[in-house]
Design a protein around this motif. Structure first.
Motif, mmCIF file in Angstrom:
data_model
loop_
_atom_site.group_PDB
_atom_site.id
_atom_site.type_symbol
_atom_site.label_atom_id
_atom_site.label_comp_id
_atom_site.label_asym_id
_atom_site.label_seq_id
_atom_site.Cartn_x
_atom_site.Cartn_y
_atom_site.Cartn_z
ATOM 1 N N PRO A 112 0.792 -1.242 0.000
ATOM 2 C CA PRO A 112 0.000 0.000 0.000
ATOM 3 C C PRO A 112 0.820 1.285 0.000
ATOM 4 O O PRO A 112 0.479 2.214 -0.752
ATOM 5 N N ARG A 115 1.761 2.269 -3.445
ATOM 6 C CA ARG A 115 0.632 2.767 -4.238
ATOM 7 C C ARG A 115 0.389 4.254 -3.960
ATOM 8 O O ARG A 115 0.218 5.064 -4.877
ATOM 9 N N THR A 116 0.382 4.606 -2.680
ATOM 10 C CA THR A 116 0.119 5.998 -2.294
ATOM 11 C C THR A 116 1.196 6.935 -2.831
ATOM 12 O O THR A 116 0.901 8.006 -3.389
ATOM 13 N N GLU A 155 -6.279 2.253 -0.884
ATOM 14 C CA GLU A 155 -6.100 1.531 0.371
ATOM 15 C C GLU A 155 -6.900 0.240 0.373
ATOM 16 O O GLU A 155 -6.658 -0.661 1.165
ATOM 17 N N PRO A 157 -7.899 -3.302 -0.561
ATOM 18 C CA PRO A 157 -7.115 -4.426 -1.103
ATOM 19 C C PRO A 157 -7.810 -5.158 -2.252
ATOM 20 O O PRO A 157 -7.208 -6.014 -2.908
ATOM 21 N N LEU A 162 -8.738 -1.614 -7.213
ATOM 22 C CA LEU A 162 -7.428 -1.083 -7.590
ATOM 23 C C LEU A 162 -7.345 -0.817 -9.092
ATOM 24 O O LEU A 162 -6.881 0.237 -9.526
#
Length: 712
Positions: A112, A115-116, A155, A157, A162
């Motif tokens: 995660p 990703r952020t 965030e 999953p 996503l």
């Protein structure tokens, strides 16, 4: 280096991640360099070398903590770069596409924090681009600002969330990305399909396809190279979802650049490898695209030469047929496209045209060799006719003609269709199955096939004539009101330059007696003329036309009215006589059988009676013919001709003893018959004697022996 110089070094690291190919030691000067002063350009040059050595590998590292550090550091660097960026002239941020290509797949990273940080990087990169375009530091872009809320969604999953988020993010990138940066981003996303993280592979495919949907229309010139790269990537992709998405990529490009995509795929070496086959199959997923491709292929196959004649070798004088590359490649591609179950709708909608196209293509492929590969100089391992037959078979499956397919499989028709010696048999079986199990489809198929009867390629005329010929064997063509069309076409083909086409046309005319006997008298004049002409055919090396003419006339005579035949009985009989002693068993059998069928029209005619007596000795001797089918034909002919002979004793004798399935004591039969002939026809004895003597030199020893026995 000073502190400021250190910052400048870090500031441009990410900028240069993808700008320097591995084999390049010194980066080229870009328009962006014009914005920097000499000192900054020197620092940037050193930074690019550093970035290439270290940062790129971390972004796609197999270790999550290395990816996190690399992307987080990149986010900070980009933010500082944006804060300190001063633009002198409006130019393009030349590394934007490269950086987005490396960073955007990380928005779906399994870790995660990666990703952020990746979203932060993209957000900052797009604002850097806006600054390069001349927008002020405090300018706010609504589309770019919409990226920040996406971090909350990342965030989640859930993979579906996503990938949906990646798609939304791509739409924003697509709006802000300059056209000249688009291809760079696309090719880096192709690299992303082989990322070390499965999630990122999938994200790359989602981003790639979303981007192409929005902006792919401007990539016309890059399409061949894109397909080439995608082909290479497919060979190492193991994730099924990514493979499917790669197929979607091909489909998207085809929807925008159909001709270019098809041309690129058609030019691939034959036989297609599994990855090219996958790309063709992917094109069948969209009914609209599939329809366009099918129409394009059918149009090309109609006008392009299916093969060329080449000398077999310098030593031999013969020629062989070599398939032309493009029609063969298109047929291979069409077969793969039809394998996609989603193309059922266009396949069904265009079934008559597609059935016709593939049947005619199959006819032009039989006995044709594959072209040589230009690289290896060896013939490609493609069965030219087999490809067309397979495509036709798949089409029948798409049209859900299960009973047709079942019958063809039971009869081994597909194998027969592919080979030169059995092709006509295979096509006959195809027409038979279609007549019995797909009648309603025949009118449109017949309409589409008719023009091919005038094709310059005789192999295609043979295929269509064979198909039509068999249709006339079934009553369904009368029910569908196709009889006139088919009969007219067969009448036209009896003057075809090709001997085989003429033979099949005569066969078709004879088949009307089986399929639609009630229509025989309607066409009596045409049928008798065609059959009579067929028995006189000079250009008939194997006597196949003659055989079909006699066999067809035998069938037709069973249903013709006497008034239609009366004046032609003796004329036809005289044409039959020479074939009674033919060395060809089938012709001998057919001529004797035809004579029997003709007898009902000669009843009461003195001239016909004389003709029967003229051939009586021949019929008697062929009762011991070495061919059992000829013997059966003789028994039948003599039995039905008996009333014409003019002797009740002989008639009774023939009726009692000459049954096809019963054995005959020949010696006793001849002894008894001779007595009746002497009693009832004493004036004919000398003629019989002369007739018997002619058989002393017969080609068949059985006939010679019995001639000696019979001679009074």
């Amino acid at each position: 280096m000073s502190e400021n110089e250190n910052f400048d070094l870090l500031k441009v690291c990410v900028n240069s991640v993808m700008s320097l190919p591995p084999e390049t030691s010194t980066p080229e000067k870009t328009k962006e360099d014009d914005v920097l002063d000499p000192k900054q350009r020197k620092v940037k040059s050193e930074a690019e070398k550093c970035a290439h050595r270290h940062l790129e590998s971390w972004l796609s590292s197999g270790h999550y903590y290395e990816r996190e550090r690399a992307v987080t550091a990149t986010a900070h660097i980009l933010a500082n770069f944006l804060d300190n960026l001063t633009i002198k002239n409006m130019v393009s941020f030349h590394n934007l596409g490269a950086l987005l290509g490396r960073l955007s797949p990380r928005c779906s990273d399994p870790h995660p924090p990666v990703r952020t940080a990746a979203v932060d990087c993209i957000y900052t990169l797009l604002y850097i681009q806006l600054r390069y375009e001349g927008f002020s530091l405090d300018y706010k872009d609504e589309a770019v600002d919409s990226l920040l809320p996406l971090k909350d969604q990342l965030e989640n999953p859930d993979h579906a969330v996503l990938y949906k988020t990646c798609s939304d993010l791509t739409k924003v990138m697509s709006k802000r990305l300059p056209q000249e940066q688009l291809s760079t981003l696309v090719f880096l996303l192709f690299d992303g399909l082989n990322d070390s993280q499965t999630n990122c592979c999938r994200a790359s495919s989602v981003i790639l396809n979303t981007l192409l949907k929005n902006r792919g229309g401007g990539l016309q010139d890059q399409v061949p190279e894109m397909l080439e790269v995608l082909h290479a990537r497919l060979q190492s992709i193991t994730e099924e979802q990514v493979r499917v998405a790669a197929g979607q990529t091909v489909l998207i490009l085809a929807s925008q650049h159909l001709q270019t995509v098809i041309t690129s795929l058609v030019n691939q070496p034959l036989p297609y490898d599994s990855w090219i086959s996958e790309m063709w199959m992917a094109l069948g997923a969209d009914p609209i695209v599939a329809s366009q491709i099918i129409e394009m292929v059918m149009e090309k196959l109609l006008i392009m030469a299916p093969y060329v004649d080449k000398k077999e070798s310098m030593m031999r004088g013969g020629t062989i047929k070599i398939a032309t590359n493009q029609p063969l490649a298109m047929t291979c591609g069409l077969k793969e496209l039809l394998l996609n179950g989603q193309c059922q709708e266009p396949a069904v909608n265009m079934f008559p045209q597609l059935f016709t196209c593939l049947a005619v293509r199959l006819g032009a492929s039989v006995g044709v060799s594959a072209p040589k590969d230009n690289n290896t100089k060896h013939a490609a391992s493609v069965h030219v006719a087999g490809v067309a037959a397979d495509a036709l078979r798949i089409l029948l499956a798409r049209a859900q003609l299960d009973e047709v397919m079942k019958r063809l499989d039971e009869d081994n028709a597909w194998e027969a269709m592919k080979e030169q010696n059995t092709h006509i048999t295979g096509i006959t079986l195809l027409a038979r199955a279609m007549s019995k199990h797909a009648g309603p489809r025949l009118p449109s198929i017949v309409e589409c096939l008719c023009p091919s009867l005038n094709n310059i390629y005789e192999c295609q005329r043979i295929t269509v004539t064979a198909f039509f010929s068999e249709l006339l064997n079934h009553h369904v063509v009368t029910e569908l009101m196709l009889i006139d069309v088919l009969m007219n076409n067969m009448m036209e083909r009896i003057s075809d330059p090709c001997c085989t086409v003429r033979m099949l046309a005569v066969r078709g005319l004879g088949n009307i007696a089986v399929g639609s006997p009630e229509k025989v008298n309607k066409y009596a004049k045409e049928l008798l003329a065609a059959m009579s002409s067929g028995m006189e055919e000079k250009d008939d090396p194997g006597k196949l036309i003659t055989l079909e003419a006699m066999s067809g006339l035998s069938k037709v005579l069973l249903y013709l009215d006497k008034k239609n035949v009366h004046l032609l009985v003796v004329h036809i009989f005289m044409k039959i006589k020479p074939f009674l002693e033919s060395e060809n068993d089938e012709i001998r059998c057919a001529s004797i059988h035809l004579m029997g069928n003709l007898s009902k029209f000669g009843s009461g005619e003195p001239v016909f009676k004389d003709q029967i007596h003229n051939v009586l000795v021949s019929l008697l001797l062929h009762l011991v013919d070495p061919n059992p089918e000829v013997v059966k034909a003789c028994k039948y002919a003599m039995r039905v001709c008996a009333p014409v002979v003019g002797s009740e004793q002989i008639t009774t004798m023939f009726q009692n003893h000459l049954h096809e399935d019963k054995s005959l004591h020949y010696g006793e039969f001849i002894n008894d018959l001779t007595k009746y002939l002497i009693q009832d026809f004493p004036g004919m004895l000398n003629f019989y004697h002369i007739s018997v003597i002619q058989f002393f030199k017969s080609n068949w020893h059985e006939v010679r022996a019995e001639a000696m026995f019979i001679d009074p």
